[in-house]
Design an enzyme around this catalytic site. Structure first.
Site, PDB file in Angstrom:
ATOM      1  N   VAL A  62     -11.363  46.442 -83.744  1.00 45.13           N
ATOM      2  CA  VAL A  62     -10.138  46.852 -84.438  1.00 45.13           C
ATOM      3  C   VAL A  62     -10.367  48.160 -85.203  1.00 45.13           C
ATOM      4  O   VAL A  62      -9.552  49.083 -85.143  1.00 45.13           O
ATOM      5  CB  VAL A  62      -9.642  45.746 -85.411  1.00 45.13           C
ATOM      6  CG1 VAL A  62      -8.415  46.221 -86.169  1.00 45.13           C
ATOM      7  CG2 VAL A  62      -9.326  44.459 -84.659  1.00 45.13           C
ATOM      8  N   ARG A  75      -8.174  31.051 -86.842  1.00 43.20           N
ATOM      9  CA  ARG A  75      -8.452  32.104 -87.828  1.00 43.20           C
ATOM     10  C   ARG A  75      -9.108  31.501 -89.070  1.00 43.20           C
ATOM     11  O   ARG A  75      -9.935  32.137 -89.715  1.00 43.20           O
ATOM     12  CB  ARG A  75      -7.158  32.819 -88.223  1.00 43.20           C
ATOM     13  CG  ARG A  75      -6.540  33.621 -87.094  1.00 43.20           C
ATOM     14  CD  ARG A  75      -5.238  34.282 -87.535  1.00 43.20           C
ATOM     15  NE  ARG A  75      -4.617  35.028 -86.455  1.00 43.20           N
ATOM     16  CZ  ARG A  75      -3.689  34.537 -85.626  1.00 43.20           C
ATOM     17  NH1 ARG A  75      -3.282  33.296 -85.756  1.00 43.20           N
ATOM     18  NH2 ARG A  75      -3.182  35.291 -84.674  1.00 43.20           N
ATOM     19  N   ARG A  81       4.524  41.643 -81.124  1.00 40.06           N
ATOM     20  CA  ARG A  81       4.358  40.678 -80.019  1.00 40.06           C
ATOM     21  C   ARG A  81       5.716  40.082 -79.650  1.00 40.06           C
ATOM     22  O   ARG A  81       6.071  39.995 -78.471  1.00 40.06           O
ATOM     23  CB  ARG A  81       3.380  39.576 -80.438  1.00 40.06           C
ATOM     24  CG  ARG A  81       1.947  40.071 -80.442  1.00 40.06           C
ATOM     25  CD  ARG A  81       0.937  39.015 -80.843  1.00 40.06           C
ATOM     26  NE  ARG A  81      -0.409  39.528 -80.623  1.00 40.06           N
ATOM     27  CZ  ARG A  81      -1.474  39.210 -81.351  1.00 40.06           C
ATOM     28  NH1 ARG A  81      -1.364  38.361 -82.355  1.00 40.06           N
ATOM     29  NH2 ARG A  81      -2.657  39.726 -81.079  1.00 40.06           N
TER      30      ARG A  81
HETATM   31  N1  LIG Z   1      -4.593  40.746 -89.260  1.00 42.38           N
HETATM   32  C1  LIG Z   1      -4.510  40.689 -87.953  1.00 42.38           C
HETATM   33  O1  LIG Z   1      -3.426  40.581 -87.400  1.00 42.38           O
HETATM   34  C2  LIG Z   1      -5.769  40.782 -87.135  1.00 42.38           C
HETATM   35  C3  LIG Z   1      -5.701  41.077 -85.771  1.00 42.38           C
HETATM   36  C4  LIG Z   1      -6.895  41.206 -85.044  1.00 42.38           C
HETATM   37  C5  LIG Z   1      -8.113  40.990 -85.672  1.00 42.38           C
HETATM   38  N2  LIG Z   1      -8.141  40.652 -86.993  1.00 42.38           N
HETATM   39  C6  LIG Z   1      -9.392  40.427 -87.718  1.00 42.38           C
HETATM   40  O2  LIG Z   1     -10.032  41.666 -87.940  1.00 42.38           O
HETATM   41  C7  LIG Z   1     -11.450  41.457 -88.062  1.00 42.38           C
HETATM   42  C8  LIG Z   1     -12.177  42.433 -87.157  1.00 42.38           C
HETATM   43  O3  LIG Z   1     -11.937  42.129 -85.803  1.00 42.38           O
HETATM   44  P1  LIG Z   1     -12.731  42.917 -84.655  1.00 42.38           P
HETATM   45  O4  LIG Z   1     -12.197  42.445 -83.369  1.00 42.38           O
HETATM   46  O5  LIG Z   1     -12.764  44.373 -84.963  1.00 42.38           O
HETATM   47  O6  LIG Z   1     -14.203  42.313 -84.879  1.00 42.38           O
HETATM   48  P2  LIG Z   1     -15.587  43.013 -84.486  1.00 42.38           P
HETATM   49  O7  LIG Z   1     -16.615  41.956 -84.534  1.00 42.38           O
HETATM   50  O8  LIG Z   1     -15.421  43.836 -83.263  1.00 42.38           O
HETATM   51  O9  LIG Z   1     -15.841  44.036 -85.716  1.00 42.38           O
HETATM   52  C9  LIG Z   1     -16.115  43.642 -87.013  1.00 42.38           C
HETATM   53  C10 LIG Z   1     -17.075  44.657 -87.610  1.00 42.38           C
HETATM   54  O10 LIG Z   1     -17.286  44.365 -88.989  1.00 42.38           O
HETATM   55  C11 LIG Z   1     -18.615  44.730 -89.288  1.00 42.38           C
HETATM   56  N3  LIG Z   1     -19.060  44.151 -90.544  1.00 42.38           N
HETATM   57  C12 LIG Z   1     -19.480  42.895 -90.800  1.00 42.38           C
HETATM   58  N4  LIG Z   1     -19.823  42.776 -92.100  1.00 42.38           N
HETATM   59  C13 LIG Z   1     -19.601  43.983 -92.673  1.00 42.38           C
HETATM   60  C14 LIG Z   1     -19.767  44.489 -93.988  1.00 42.38           C
HETATM   61  N5  LIG Z   1     -20.235  43.734 -94.990  1.00 42.38           N
HETATM   62  N6  LIG Z   1     -19.457  45.788 -94.226  1.00 42.38           N
HETATM   63  C15 LIG Z   1     -19.004  46.591 -93.234  1.00 42.38           C
HETATM   64  N7  LIG Z   1     -18.828  46.154 -91.957  1.00 42.38           N
HETATM   65  C16 LIG Z   1     -19.124  44.868 -91.693  1.00 42.38           C
HETATM   66  C17 LIG Z   1     -19.403  44.248 -88.082  1.00 42.38           C
HETATM   67  O11 LIG Z   1     -20.676  44.867 -88.014  1.00 42.38           O
HETATM   68  C18 LIG Z   1     -18.476  44.654 -86.951  1.00 42.38           C
HETATM   69  O12 LIG Z   1     -18.775  45.948 -86.450  1.00 42.38           O
HETATM   70  C19 LIG Z   1     -11.675  39.979 -87.726  1.00 42.38           C
HETATM   71  O13 LIG Z   1     -11.781  39.222 -88.915  1.00 42.38           O
HETATM   72  C20 LIG Z   1     -10.422  39.597 -86.958  1.00 42.38           C
HETATM   73  O14 LIG Z   1     -10.152  38.230 -87.029  1.00 42.38           O
HETATM   74  C21 LIG Z   1      -6.989  40.550 -87.728  1.00 42.38           C
END
Ligand SMILES: NC(=O)c1ccc[n+]([C@@H]2O[C@H](COP(=O)([O-])OP(=O)(O)OC[C@H]3O[C@@H](n4cnc5c(N)ncnc54)[C@H](O)[C@@H]3O)[C@@H](O)[C@H]2O)c1
Length: 309
Positions: free
Chosen positions: A13, A88, A151
């Site tokens: 993301v 989630r 969506r």
């Molecule tokens: N709100 C929404 O509608 C929505 C939609 C999609 C995803 N999400 C959420 O967004 C988050 C990210 O999703 P993603 O697909 O990018 O996951 P991802 O695993 O691809 O990326 C997450 C990143 O966070 C990093 N990270 C972990 N701990 C950290 C810290 N302390 N400081 C800095 N970086 C850190 C990881 O190294 C990783 O690169 C998830 O929690 C997911 O559930 C929310």
């Protein structure tokens, strides 16, 4: 001077949000992650696309919050994402710990910034960020409704074979199975969709919307959706940076609106240079109000578990 946006978490993301911001030439971007090398590599790669795309943005990758100082907006995507079979809510404790740490650093580096929370479970993570930051509610906003309504709009446009540009839709409530798609307030070129799609079919589209994230997790198997989520976060960033006064469904800290207090829940918000500039209260039917309250109750349950209720 160009605006500065920091994205914490350079995973799917975060990196894709950087891509949308650069493609729209909205701001300089700082990509931050705990993993060494990943934000640096992705930022350099994206930077090298700028001459092709004819965009002037600085894009840097870092592991150091010193590079994020005085950001206008900070988007937080740090944390773990869902895998098949996970809800989630299964991310709650891990992401609560990460969110608390991240927000502490963000606030030190950019005390006047506006924070957009993306990490899940969204409403509980927005609440965590709000409590940890000590900012007014105007400067901590959660992204979920823009995605959920996009969506819904996609499914409506497909169903009626019309341009997505003609479709507006509203989804209220928490970002989870209890979200409340509001068909009554969703339109195609101004015509309520309740006049265009029969109730049983509409119910199916609403259900597909509420399960929209899980449908993609099931396909991907190794992670969750990121193109539409990052585009949704960037629509909020753009509304703020350009002071657009745009009405978007966002998770906001309610203080009595919709009869709910002290909790992040998805409601229609006006976003502009000050962040959350207004919460729009629309009239709900008793059934809709009950569904929103149910959604709020499930957000509260999560917030209680992590001690931020
Ligand atoms: N709100 C929404 O509608 C929505 C939609 C999609 C995803 N999400 C959420 O967004 C988050 C990210 O999703 P993603 O697909 O990018 O996951 P991802 O695993 O691809 O990326 C997450 C990143 O966070 C990093 N990270 C972990 N701990 C950290 C810290 N302390 N400081 C800095 N970086 C850190 C990881 O190294 C990783 O690169 C998830 O929690 C997911 O559930 C929310």
């Amino acid at each position: 001077m160009r605006k500065k946006v920091t994205i914490v978490g350079s995973g799917n993301v975060g990196a894709t949000a950087a891509h949308w911001i650069a493609a729209k030439e909205l701001a300089d971007v700082v990509l931050l992650d705990v993993v060494e090398g990943v934000p640096q590599g992705k930022a350099l790669d994206l930077l090298q696309a700028m001459p092709i795309e004819k965009r002037d943005c600085s894009i840097i990758g870092t592991n150091d919050y010193a590079d994020t100082v005085n950001s206008d907006v900070v988007v937080i995507t740090a944390g773990i994402a869902r895998k098949p079979g996970m809800s989630r809510d299964d991310l709650l404790t891990t992401n609560h710990g990460i969110m608390s740490k991240v927000v502490g650093e963000v606030v030190k580096a950019s005390p006047n910034t506006i924070i957009i929370v993306v990490s899940n479970p969204l409403d509980a993570m927005a609440q965590t960020a709000f409590k940890q930051a000590g900012f007014p509610r105007e400067r901590v906003i959660g992204m979920a409704g823009v995605l959920d309504s996009a969506r819904f709009r996609t499914f409506i446009a497909e169903e009626l074979e019309v341009s997505v540009e003609n479709v507006t839709a509203f989804v209220l409530g928490g970002h989870g199975d209890t979200m409340v798609p509001l068909s009554r307030y969703s339109t195609v070129a101004g015509i309520p969709i309740t006049e265009l799609i029969e109730p049983a079919r509409l119910k199916e589209l609403e259900t597909r919307t509420a399960n929209g994230g899980a449908e993609i997790v099931k396909h991907l198997k190794t992670g969750s959706a990121y193109y539409a989520p990052s585009a949704a976060a960037v629509e909020m960033v753009e509304a703020i940076l350009k002071d657009k006064k745009k009405i978007l469904p966002c998770a906001a800290y309610l203080q009595g609106e919709y009869g709910i207090s002290g909790l992040y829940v998805g409601v229609p918000c006006k976003l502009g240079a000050k962040g959350l500039e207004q919460i729009i209260e629309i009239k709900l039917t008793p059934e809709e109000q009950a569904a929103l309250q149910k959604s709020a109750d499930s957000v509260k349950e999560l917030c209680t578990v992590i001690g931020v209720a």
